[in-house]
Design a protein around this motif. Structure first.
Motif, short mmCIF file in Angstrom:
data_model
loop_
_atom_site.label_atom_id
_atom_site.label_comp_id
_atom_site.label_asym_id
_atom_site.label_seq_id
_atom_site.Cartn_x
_atom_site.Cartn_y
_atom_site.Cartn_z
N GLN A 26 0.84 -1.20 0.00
CA GLN A 26 0.00 0.00 0.00
C GLN A 26 0.87 1.25 0.00
O GLN A 26 1.84 1.33 0.75
CB GLN A 26 -0.92 0.03 1.21
CG GLN A 26 -1.97 -1.05 1.17
CD GLN A 26 -2.94 -0.92 2.32
OE1 GLN A 26 -2.61 -0.42 3.38
NE2 GLN A 26 -4.16 -1.39 2.10
N MET A 27 0.51 2.19 -0.85
CA MET A 27 1.26 3.44 -0.93
C MET A 27 0.27 4.60 -0.83
O MET A 27 -0.75 4.61 -1.51
CB MET A 27 2.03 3.53 -2.25
CG MET A 27 2.98 4.70 -2.28
SD MET A 27 4.06 4.68 -3.72
CE MET A 27 4.91 3.14 -3.51
N VAL A 28 0.60 5.55 0.01
CA VAL A 28 -0.23 6.73 0.18
C VAL A 28 0.47 7.90 -0.50
O VAL A 28 1.61 8.22 -0.20
CB VAL A 28 -0.45 7.05 1.67
CG1 VAL A 28 -1.30 8.30 1.83
CG2 VAL A 28 -1.08 5.87 2.39
N ILE A 55 7.60 -0.93 -12.36
CA ILE A 55 6.91 0.35 -12.43
C ILE A 55 5.41 0.09 -12.34
O ILE A 55 4.92 -0.89 -12.90
CB ILE A 55 7.28 1.13 -13.72
CG1 ILE A 55 6.77 2.57 -13.66
CG2 ILE A 55 6.78 0.40 -14.96
CD1 ILE A 55 7.35 3.46 -14.77
N THR A 56 4.70 0.93 -11.61
CA THR A 56 3.24 0.86 -11.55
C THR A 56 2.67 2.23 -11.88
O THR A 56 3.32 3.26 -11.65
CB THR A 56 2.72 0.41 -10.17
OG1 THR A 56 3.11 1.36 -9.18
CG2 THR A 56 3.23 -0.97 -9.81
N TYR A 57 1.45 2.23 -12.39
CA TYR A 57 0.83 3.49 -12.80
C TYR A 57 -0.69 3.35 -12.81
O TYR A 57 -1.22 2.24 -12.79
CB TYR A 57 1.33 3.92 -14.18
CG TYR A 57 0.90 3.02 -15.31
CD1 TYR A 57 -0.24 3.30 -16.06
CD2 TYR A 57 1.62 1.88 -15.63
CE1 TYR A 57 -0.65 2.46 -17.09
CE2 TYR A 57 1.23 1.04 -16.66
CZ TYR A 57 0.10 1.34 -17.39
OH TYR A 57 -0.31 0.52 -18.41
N ILE A 58 -1.35 4.50 -12.85
CA ILE A 58 -2.79 4.54 -13.02
C ILE A 58 -3.09 5.53 -14.15
O ILE A 58 -2.30 6.43 -14.42
CB ILE A 58 -3.55 4.97 -11.74
CG1 ILE A 58 -3.10 6.36 -11.28
CG2 ILE A 58 -3.38 3.93 -10.64
CD1 ILE A 58 -4.00 6.98 -10.24
N SER A 68 4.75 4.03 -8.64
CA SER A 68 6.04 3.56 -8.11
C SER A 68 6.98 3.22 -9.25
O SER A 68 6.54 2.83 -10.33
CB SER A 68 5.83 2.32 -7.22
OG SER A 68 5.45 1.20 -7.99
N LEU A 69 8.26 3.37 -8.98
CA LEU A 69 9.30 2.98 -9.93
C LEU A 69 10.50 2.52 -9.12
O LEU A 69 11.02 3.28 -8.30
CB LEU A 69 9.69 4.14 -10.85
CG LEU A 69 10.86 3.90 -11.80
CD1 LEU A 69 10.60 2.69 -12.71
CD2 LEU A 69 11.14 5.13 -12.63
N ASP A 70 10.88 1.28 -9.32
CA ASP A 70 12.02 0.70 -8.60
C ASP A 70 12.98 0.08 -9.60
O ASP A 70 12.56 -0.63 -10.52
CB ASP A 70 11.56 -0.41 -7.65
CG ASP A 70 10.73 0.12 -6.52
OD1 ASP A 70 11.32 0.63 -5.56
OD2 ASP A 70 9.50 0.02 -6.59
#
Length: 113
Positions: A26-28, A55-58, A68-70
């Protein structure tokens, strides 16, 4: 190395990645609470099936937000490859704006973006 959609990765592998590298899936952010292991995105996998970049996106309306990007291997193009893959994906959807939020103490991210 293989570049794959997050939806092609075992759920527990994504969950464990976020727990290991972020403390939780979970990321806020200022734009809301996100369950990162369930978001759209892409991962770069090593030859053993481990995640070396993620990488995640909406997409909301006409804008994409990187959540997120790791990159576990820095300065080798992993983050750039992932970001370009998202750019390609959202461009195909007609999206022309990508937003990302980071903190001002994340110097590596500020230099990268």
């Amino acid at each position: 190395m293989d570049l794959v959609s997050n939806h092609e990765i075992e759920t527990n592998l994504l969950f464990d990645f976020f727990v290991t590298h972020w403390g939780s899936p979970q990321m806020v952010l200022s734009t809301g609470l996100f369950q990162c292991d369930q978001l759209d995105g892409f991962a770069l996998m090593d030859e053993k099936g481990g995640i070396i970049g993620l990488i995640t996106y909406i997409v909301e309306g006409e804008e994409c937000e990187i959540i997120s990007l790791d990159s576990l291997i820095e300065n080798k193009g992993v983050g750039t490859l992932l970001l370009h893959r998202v750019e390609q994906e959202v461009r195909e959807q007609g999206i022309q704006h990508i937003r990302i939020i980071t903190t001002n103490d994340n110097v590596n991210a500020l230099v990268f973006y």
